[in-house]
Design an enzyme around this catalytic site. Structure first.
Site, PDB file in Angstrom:
ATOM      1  N   SER A  71       6.096 -13.830  11.126  1.00 43.74           N
ATOM      2  CA  SER A  71       6.987 -14.204  12.208  1.00 43.74           C
ATOM      3  C   SER A  71       8.080 -13.450  13.205  1.00 43.74           C
ATOM      4  CB  SER A  71       8.130 -14.905  11.399  1.00 43.74           C
ATOM      5  OG  SER A  71       6.695 -15.846  10.739  1.00 43.74           O
ATOM      6  N   ARG A 109      -4.186 -28.200  16.971  1.00 46.48           N
ATOM      7  CA  ARG A 109      -3.331 -28.155  16.416  1.00 46.48           C
ATOM      8  C   ARG A 109      -2.166 -28.584  17.198  1.00 46.48           C
ATOM      9  NH1 ARG A 109      -2.556 -22.160  14.027  1.00 46.48           N
ATOM     10  NH2 ARG A 109      -0.092 -22.735  13.357  1.00 46.48           N
ATOM     11  N   SER A 166       8.728 -26.458  13.878  1.00 47.82           N
ATOM     12  CA  SER A 166      10.465 -25.295  13.606  1.00 47.82           C
ATOM     13  C   SER A 166       9.997 -24.852  14.674  1.00 47.82           C
ATOM     14  CB  SER A 166      10.688 -24.681  12.695  1.00 47.82           C
ATOM     15  OG  SER A 166      10.035 -23.309  12.265  1.00 47.82           O
ATOM     16  N   ASP A 193       4.751 -22.758   4.194  1.00 42.40           N
ATOM     17  CA  ASP A 193       4.289 -21.135   3.917  1.00 42.40           C
ATOM     18  C   ASP A 193       3.517 -20.936   3.081  1.00 42.40           C
ATOM     19  OD1 ASP A 193       2.761 -21.090   6.623  1.00 42.40           O
ATOM     20  OD2 ASP A 193       4.283 -20.217   7.678  1.00 42.40           O
ATOM     21  N   ASN A 196       3.612 -30.873   7.269  1.00 51.50           N
ATOM     22  CA  ASN A 196       3.196 -30.224   8.328  1.00 51.50           C
ATOM     23  C   ASN A 196       1.968 -28.892   7.669  1.00 51.50           C
ATOM     24  OD1 ASN A 196       4.844 -28.455   6.262  1.00 51.50           O
ATOM     25  ND2 ASN A 196       6.014 -27.239   7.839  1.00 51.50           N
ATOM     26  N   LYS A 237      -1.499 -26.859  10.234  1.00 54.16           N
ATOM     27  CA  LYS A 237      -1.687 -25.197   9.741  1.00 54.16           C
ATOM     28  C   LYS A 237      -2.744 -24.549  10.376  1.00 54.16           C
ATOM     29  CE  LYS A 237       2.821 -24.755   8.086  1.00 54.16           C
ATOM     30  NZ  LYS A 237       3.879 -24.043   8.932  1.00 54.16           N
ATOM     31  N   ARG A 245      -3.971 -27.822   5.396  1.00 56.61           N
ATOM     32  CA  ARG A 245      -3.876 -27.342   3.904  1.00 56.61           C
ATOM     33  C   ARG A 245      -3.910 -28.189   2.729  1.00 56.61           C
ATOM     34  NH1 ARG A 245       0.270 -22.476   5.579  1.00 56.61           N
ATOM     35  NH2 ARG A 245      -1.777 -21.049   7.004  1.00 56.61           N
ATOM     36  N   ARG A 261      -4.739 -17.748   4.073  1.00 55.51           N
ATOM     37  CA  ARG A 261      -3.410 -17.943   3.510  1.00 55.51           C
ATOM     38  C   ARG A 261      -4.150 -18.593   2.378  1.00 55.51           C
ATOM     39  NH1 ARG A 261       1.509 -15.536   4.258  1.00 55.51           N
ATOM     40  NH2 ARG A 261       1.514 -16.253   6.489  1.00 55.51           N
ATOM     41  N   LYS A 287      -5.585 -12.279   9.971  1.00 56.23           N
ATOM     42  CA  LYS A 287      -5.116 -12.796  10.593  1.00 56.23           C
ATOM     43  C   LYS A 287      -3.237 -12.319  10.582  1.00 56.23           C
ATOM     44  CE  LYS A 287      -2.890 -17.560  11.531  1.00 56.23           C
ATOM     45  NZ  LYS A 287      -3.000 -17.677  12.866  1.00 56.23           N
TER      46      LYS A 287
END
Length: 435
Positions: free
Chosen positions: A26, A130, A177, A319, A342, A346, A350, A394, A419
């Protein structure tokens, strides 16, 4: 490139040692884009080497930004454009599945260019599932010229650089966000001041704090009215800070801290008590579950203890939160993770993916629309399973922790960690202690 279809992790007796984190995804992508928009030259250090950062670098280069990348790709000297980017009309940019590239670029490419041009933003199949409508709706209020090329509300997008007027803008903050982050980052470059009003509950507030902190580092101050509205003065130019060091990735820290809380002791370097990343708060959740946590200026250390289940709202750290779903299996009582709708938008859905894969291990799981309830397992009760990773980095990383039970686990498509953390499994293995 050699493709590794699966990796088997045999039971690990103990986890112990130190790990230095790669740079934050990020922060890396925000820093590169802010440096590109700024006046002056910025040396970005401790850059993450990953697919998502490569997508940002490739896009910026195609958009006329000059930079010099070090041989190890961890340092990038960026020559800022001091405003709108430029490109040849008819350009198409492929951005993989990188939300931290798609969302902010969609905003920045709306800025008025010296020469009128159109660009198409596209990506992998999952990127086209997405949602991006909340951002597009907000940008259109500001005068943007954006069209959906296929499905309404989703990429690919066609964008014309006709400019952003600014003014009073409403944006829905309930899904991601990143939409607000994109709008905030472009607002100083609009033609008139922007008053951004939040509709609905704003998710992942710590990520907004991170964006605002980085904008300050690049010379722009935003007025934050208790996350209900934001005021940004227009016709500014970001100013290079000269050098920007990227903190270690707090989301990636979660796997090592969790492993230590389950079965050992690990010191994670590269992130500390003064981090601007919200996912540092993952360590506080582990502490509430019973782990021994200690903080330094540039490290977090976790040590094993008896873990208790927890009933917790993790909307602020989505996350890192999925790692808690794995820790839950090793706790003494049930865990409920709430307010994480949310997760569904992703890299994969998830919530559905975690419920499916946890059940393969023998766990009793309840999947709600925005929550997951997980019953713990005894170390001897884990079932041997092959974990589907859904091309989601993840999921691959957090399920590696299953090897801390008495049962081996097989992770399919482990290379999806490219990633954000290409050498994750090698780094994890350095901490293993086996009989």
């Amino acid at each position: 490139m050699n493709t590794i279809e699966k990796i088997r992790l045999d039971p690990i007796t103990r986890i112990e040692g130190e790990i230095t984190l790669p740079g934050s995804k990020s922060l890396s992508n925000r820093a590169l884009l802010l440096a590109a928009l700024a006046k002056g030259t910025t040396r970005v250090t401790n850059l993450l080497v990953s697919d998502d950062v490569e997508h940002m670098l490739n896009a910026l280069q195609t958009l006329g930004i000059r930079y010099t990348l070090s041989q190890d790709k961890r340092e990038c000297i960026v020559e800022g454009a001091c405003g709108a980017l430029a490109w040849q009309n008819g350009l198409s940019l492929f951005l993989g599945n990188a939300g931290t590239v798609m969302r902010p670029l969609a905003a920045v490419l709306c800025l008025k260019g010296e020469v009128r041009a159109e660009v198409v933003l596209t990506g992998e199949a999952r990127m086209q599932q997405r949602p991006i409508q909340h951002l597009v709706d907000a940008l259109r209020q500001a005068g943007a010229n954006i069209e959906y090329l296929e499905n309404q509300g989703y990429p690919p997008l066609a964008i014309k650089n006709t400019g952003l007027i600014g003014g009073k803008i409403q944006i829905d903050g309930s899904i991601s966000s990143q939409f607000l982050t994109a709008l905030l980052m472009v607002a100083p470059l609009a033609e008139s001041d922007m008053q951004i009003e939040i509709v609905g509950d704003l998710v992942s507030k710590p990520y907004i704090d991170m964006t605002l902190a980085m904008m300050r580092d690049f010379g722009v101050v935003v007025q934050n009215n208790n996350y209900q509205s934001f005021f940004v003065q227009a016709q500014q130019c970001y100013l290079s800070p000269g050098q920007y060091w990227v903190e270690g990735d707090a989301s990636s820290a979660s796997y090592f801290l969790a492993a230590a809380a389950i079965k050992g002791k690990v010191k994670v370097n590269g992130i500390g008590k003064n981090s601007i990343q919200g996912d540092r708060l993952f360590a506080d959740v582990l502490a509430k579950m019973g782990a021994n946590i200690s903080w330094g200026e540039d490290f977090i250390q976790a040590e094993k203890s008896v873990l208790r289940g927890i009933d917790v709202d993790l909307n602020h750290i989505p996350d890192a939160a999925i790692t808690i779903a794995i820790v839950a299996l090793f706790a003494e009582t049930e865990t409920i993770i709430r307010n994480v709708y949310n997760w569904r938008v992703k890299e994969t859905d998830r919530l559905s993916a975690m419920a499916t894969e946890l059940r393969k291990l023998g766990a009793t799981v309840e999947e709600g629309q925005d929550f997951i309830r997980i019953q713990p397992l005894a170390l001897t009760d884990f079932e041997t399973a092959e974990i589907e990773t859904y091309n989601d980095h993840r999921i691959a990383m957090c399920f590696s922790l299953i090897a801390l039970s008495n049962t081996a686990v097989t992770i399919l498509d482990p290379q999806c960690t490219r990633k954000t953390f290409p050498n994750y499994f090698a780094e994890f293995e350095k901490l293993w202690r086996k009989n």
